[in-house]
Write a protein that holds these residues in place. Structure first.
Motif, mmCIF file in Angstrom:
data_model
loop_
_atom_site.group_PDB
_atom_site.id
_atom_site.type_symbol
_atom_site.label_atom_id
_atom_site.label_comp_id
_atom_site.label_asym_id
_atom_site.label_seq_id
_atom_site.Cartn_x
_atom_site.Cartn_y
_atom_site.Cartn_z
ATOM 1 N N MET A 30 0.854 -1.202 0.000
ATOM 2 C CA MET A 30 0.000 0.000 0.000
ATOM 3 C C MET A 30 0.881 1.240 0.000
ATOM 4 S SD MET A 30 -2.938 1.071 2.767
ATOM 5 C CE MET A 30 -3.769 2.644 2.676
ATOM 6 N N ALA A 31 0.568 2.188 -0.880
ATOM 7 C CA ALA A 31 1.350 3.414 -0.989
ATOM 8 C C ALA A 31 1.206 4.237 0.288
ATOM 9 C CB ALA A 31 0.885 4.218 -2.195
ATOM 10 N N GLY A 32 2.268 4.971 0.614
ATOM 11 C CA GLY A 32 2.226 5.830 1.784
ATOM 12 C C GLY A 32 1.420 7.088 1.521
ATOM 13 N N LYS A 33 1.296 7.878 2.551
ATOM 14 C CA LYS A 33 0.568 9.141 2.429
ATOM 15 C C LYS A 33 1.349 10.112 1.550
ATOM 16 C CE LYS A 33 -1.244 8.840 7.167
ATOM 17 N NZ LYS A 33 -1.233 9.505 8.498
ATOM 18 N N PRO A 34 0.643 10.965 0.798
ATOM 19 C CA PRO A 34 1.339 12.051 0.101
ATOM 20 C C PRO A 34 2.065 12.928 1.117
ATOM 21 C CG PRO A 34 -0.929 11.840 -0.679
ATOM 22 C CD PRO A 34 -0.804 10.955 0.524
ATOM 23 N N VAL A 35 3.215 13.444 0.705
ATOM 24 C CA VAL A 35 3.995 14.335 1.563
ATOM 25 C C VAL A 35 4.083 15.694 0.875
ATOM 26 C CG1 VAL A 35 6.183 14.741 2.741
ATOM 27 C CG2 VAL A 35 5.322 12.393 2.463
ATOM 28 N N LEU A 36 3.649 16.723 1.575
ATOM 29 C CA LEU A 36 3.605 18.069 1.026
ATOM 30 C C LEU A 36 4.785 18.879 1.546
ATOM 31 C CD1 LEU A 36 0.774 16.917 0.575
ATOM 32 C CD2 LEU A 36 -0.190 19.114 1.260
ATOM 33 N N HIS A 37 5.505 19.513 0.646
ATOM 34 C CA HIS A 37 6.663 20.330 1.003
ATOM 35 C C HIS A 37 6.340 21.789 0.706
ATOM 36 C CE1 HIS A 37 9.574 16.935 1.423
ATOM 37 N NE2 HIS A 37 8.714 16.348 0.601
ATOM 38 N N TYR A 38 6.274 22.592 1.769
ATOM 39 C CA TYR A 38 5.938 24.010 1.605
ATOM 40 C C TYR A 38 6.191 24.723 2.924
ATOM 41 C CZ TYR A 38 3.458 27.956 -0.599
ATOM 42 O OH TYR A 38 3.143 29.174 -1.165
ATOM 43 N N PHE A 39 6.084 26.015 2.890
ATOM 44 C CA PHE A 39 6.122 26.845 4.085
ATOM 45 C C PHE A 39 4.912 26.505 4.973
ATOM 46 C CE2 PHE A 39 5.245 31.356 5.686
ATOM 47 C CZ PHE A 39 6.221 31.312 6.665
ATOM 48 N N ASN A 40 5.056 26.615 6.281
ATOM 49 C CA ASN A 40 3.963 26.299 7.214
ATOM 50 C C ASN A 40 2.940 27.425 7.222
ATOM 51 O OD1 ASN A 40 2.319 25.255 9.191
ATOM 52 N ND2 ASN A 40 3.734 25.682 10.886
ATOM 53 N N SER A 41 2.262 27.561 6.093
ATOM 54 C CA SER A 41 1.289 28.643 5.967
ATOM 55 C C SER A 41 0.400 28.395 4.753
ATOM 56 C CB SER A 41 2.019 29.990 5.850
ATOM 57 O OG SER A 41 1.106 31.061 5.942
ATOM 58 N N TRP A 42 -0.344 29.384 4.427
ATOM 59 C CA TRP A 42 -1.323 29.420 3.330
ATOM 60 C C TRP A 42 -0.585 29.391 1.996
ATOM 61 C CZ3 TRP A 42 -3.388 34.289 0.874
ATOM 62 C CH2 TRP A 42 -4.606 34.089 0.231
ATOM 63 N N GLY A 43 -0.944 30.203 1.049
ATOM 64 C CA GLY A 43 -0.227 30.293 -0.214
ATOM 65 C C GLY A 43 -0.647 29.258 -1.241
ATOM 66 N N ARG A 44 0.292 28.901 -2.127
ATOM 67 C CA ARG A 44 -0.039 28.075 -3.290
ATOM 68 C C ARG A 44 -0.266 26.603 -2.960
ATOM 69 N NH1 ARG A 44 0.383 31.541 -7.348
ATOM 70 N NH2 ARG A 44 1.882 33.256 -7.171
ATOM 71 N N MET A 45 0.097 26.199 -1.773
ATOM 72 C CA MET A 45 -0.169 24.818 -1.371
ATOM 73 C C MET A 45 -1.591 24.636 -0.861
ATOM 74 S SD MET A 45 1.111 21.732 -1.149
ATOM 75 C CE MET A 45 2.891 21.587 -0.913
ATOM 76 N N GLU A 46 -2.260 25.712 -0.488
ATOM 77 C CA GLU A 46 -3.539 25.550 0.207
ATOM 78 C C GLU A 46 -4.597 24.846 -0.637
ATOM 79 O OE1 GLU A 46 -5.855 25.667 3.650
ATOM 80 O OE2 GLU A 46 -3.709 25.815 3.255
ATOM 81 N N CYS A 47 -4.674 25.168 -1.925
ATOM 82 C CA CYS A 47 -5.673 24.502 -2.769
ATOM 83 C C CYS A 47 -5.384 23.003 -2.895
ATOM 84 C CB CYS A 47 -5.749 25.164 -4.147
ATOM 85 S SG CYS A 47 -4.170 25.250 -5.028
ATOM 86 N N ILE A 48 -4.120 22.622 -2.778
ATOM 87 C CA ILE A 48 -3.750 21.206 -2.806
ATOM 88 C C ILE A 48 -4.200 20.523 -1.523
ATOM 89 C CG2 ILE A 48 -1.797 19.606 -2.901
ATOM 90 C CD1 ILE A 48 -0.349 21.853 -4.557
ATOM 91 N N ARG A 49 -3.974 21.182 -0.384
ATOM 92 C CA ARG A 49 -4.474 20.641 0.886
ATOM 93 C C ARG A 49 -5.991 20.453 0.823
ATOM 94 N NH1 ARG A 49 -1.209 25.175 3.125
ATOM 95 N NH2 ARG A 49 0.807 24.353 3.792
ATOM 96 N N TRP A 50 -6.678 21.453 0.291
ATOM 97 C CA TRP A 50 -8.139 21.393 0.193
ATOM 98 C C TRP A 50 -8.587 20.189 -0.635
ATOM 99 C CZ3 TRP A 50 -12.684 23.530 1.737
ATOM 100 C CH2 TRP A 50 -12.631 24.663 2.569
ATOM 101 N N LEU A 51 -7.954 19.999 -1.792
ATOM 102 C CA LEU A 51 -8.413 18.933 -2.681
ATOM 103 C C LEU A 51 -8.143 17.558 -2.088
ATOM 104 C CD1 LEU A 51 -9.827 18.607 -5.384
ATOM 105 C CD2 LEU A 51 -7.580 18.454 -6.477
ATOM 106 N N LEU A 52 -6.993 17.379 -1.477
ATOM 107 C CA LEU A 52 -6.708 16.113 -0.813
ATOM 108 C C LEU A 52 -7.696 15.850 0.321
ATOM 109 C CD1 LEU A 52 -2.801 16.259 -0.665
ATOM 110 C CD2 LEU A 52 -4.151 14.539 -1.893
ATOM 111 N N ALA A 53 -7.949 16.872 1.120
ATOM 112 C CA ALA A 53 -8.878 16.718 2.243
ATOM 113 C C ALA A 53 -10.276 16.361 1.749
ATOM 114 C CB ALA A 53 -8.905 17.992 3.077
ATOM 115 N N ALA A 54 -10.736 17.045 0.713
ATOM 116 C CA ALA A 54 -12.077 16.780 0.173
ATOM 117 C C ALA A 54 -12.184 15.367 -0.385
ATOM 118 C CB ALA A 54 -12.415 17.799 -0.907
ATOM 119 N N ALA A 55 -11.068 14.842 -0.896
ATOM 120 C CA ALA A 55 -11.046 13.477 -1.420
ATOM 121 C C ALA A 55 -10.912 12.442 -0.309
ATOM 122 C CB ALA A 55 -9.902 13.314 -2.420
ATOM 123 N N GLY A 56 -10.745 12.909 0.922
ATOM 124 C CA GLY A 56 -10.608 11.996 2.057
ATOM 125 C C GLY A 56 -9.228 11.371 2.156
ATOM 126 N N VAL A 57 -8.220 12.048 1.608
ATOM 127 C CA VAL A 57 -6.857 11.524 1.591
ATOM 128 C C VAL A 57 -6.040 12.139 2.726
ATOM 129 C CG1 VAL A 57 -4.745 11.298 0.229
ATOM 130 C CG2 VAL A 57 -6.983 11.259 -0.911
#
Length: 222
Positions: free
Chosen positions: A1-28
């Protein structure tokens, strides 16, 4: 089984936030490795993990994906949030690009010089009320369905919800003339995965503040 996606970014909002949103909405579930010092970013570059020497970067399925749109496209396709055919995908892409346009304005607003901020906010409010929200309200009215495309949840609904919440923070009166968008916001916010992501203590990040901007400047040198 594949591991969890790992996100590399500053500990804040910005361009990663829409990625966090989409993963969360997908239940990942996902992990985050925060870039806290210039040395952290430089190490990713020297290790050859950043194709264009910039973040966001997501490790997923044995790949190191960069470029926000490419990451979102992969996640949406993988978790069946990208429509059922090429026509639906074209609509999703078109609507998403409109959302990105307005989102970029909001993103840039937080780093604009203080003497320009009032004019920038006024322009954003005008575009929001007279260009972007009317367009999305019209889409919902045209087909009378619960979602923007295909009468089921797709990535564009999640992107729009994220945007609507930012708009509401900016000026809640902007949403008042758009009952279908208000209903969409309420409906999407009640979806179990989204509701969980909206709770305090989740991995959701709020728009960046002045202190975080200064910390980001030191790391990313902008």
């Amino acid at each position: 089984m594949a591991g969890k996606p790992v996100l590399h970014y500053f500990n804040s909002w910005g361009r990663m936030e829409c990625i966090r949103w989409l993963l969360a909405a997908a239940g990942v579930e996902f992990e985050e490795k925060f870039i806290e010092r210039p040395e952290d970013l430089e190490k990713l570059r020297k290790d050859g993990k950043l194709m264009f020497e910039q973040v966001p970067m997501v490790e997923i399925d044995g790949m190191m994906l960069v470029q926000t749109r490419a990451i979102l496209n992969y996640i949406a396709t993988k978790y069946d949030l990208y429509g059922k055919d090429v026509k639906e995908r074209a609509l999703i892409d078109m609507y998403t690009e409109g959302i990105v346009d307005l989102n970029e304005m909001i993103l840039r607003m937080v780093i604009c010089p203080p003497h320009q901020k009032e004019a920038k906010i006024s322009m954003i409010k005008d575009r929001t009320k007279n260009r972007y929200l009317p367009a999305f309200e019209k889409v919902l009215k045209s087909h009378g369905q619960d979602y923007l495309v295909g009468n089921r949840l797709t990535r564009v609904d999640i992107h729009l919800l994220e945007l609507l919440l930012y708009i509401e923070e900016l000026d809640s009166s902007l949403l008042a003339p758009f009952p279908l968008l208000k209903a969409l916001k309420s409906r999407l916010s009640s979806l179990p995965n989204v509701k969980k992501f909206l709770q305090p203590g989740s991995q959701r990040k709020l728009p960046i503040d002045a202190k975080e901007i200064e910390e980001a400047r030191k790391i990313f040198k902008f």
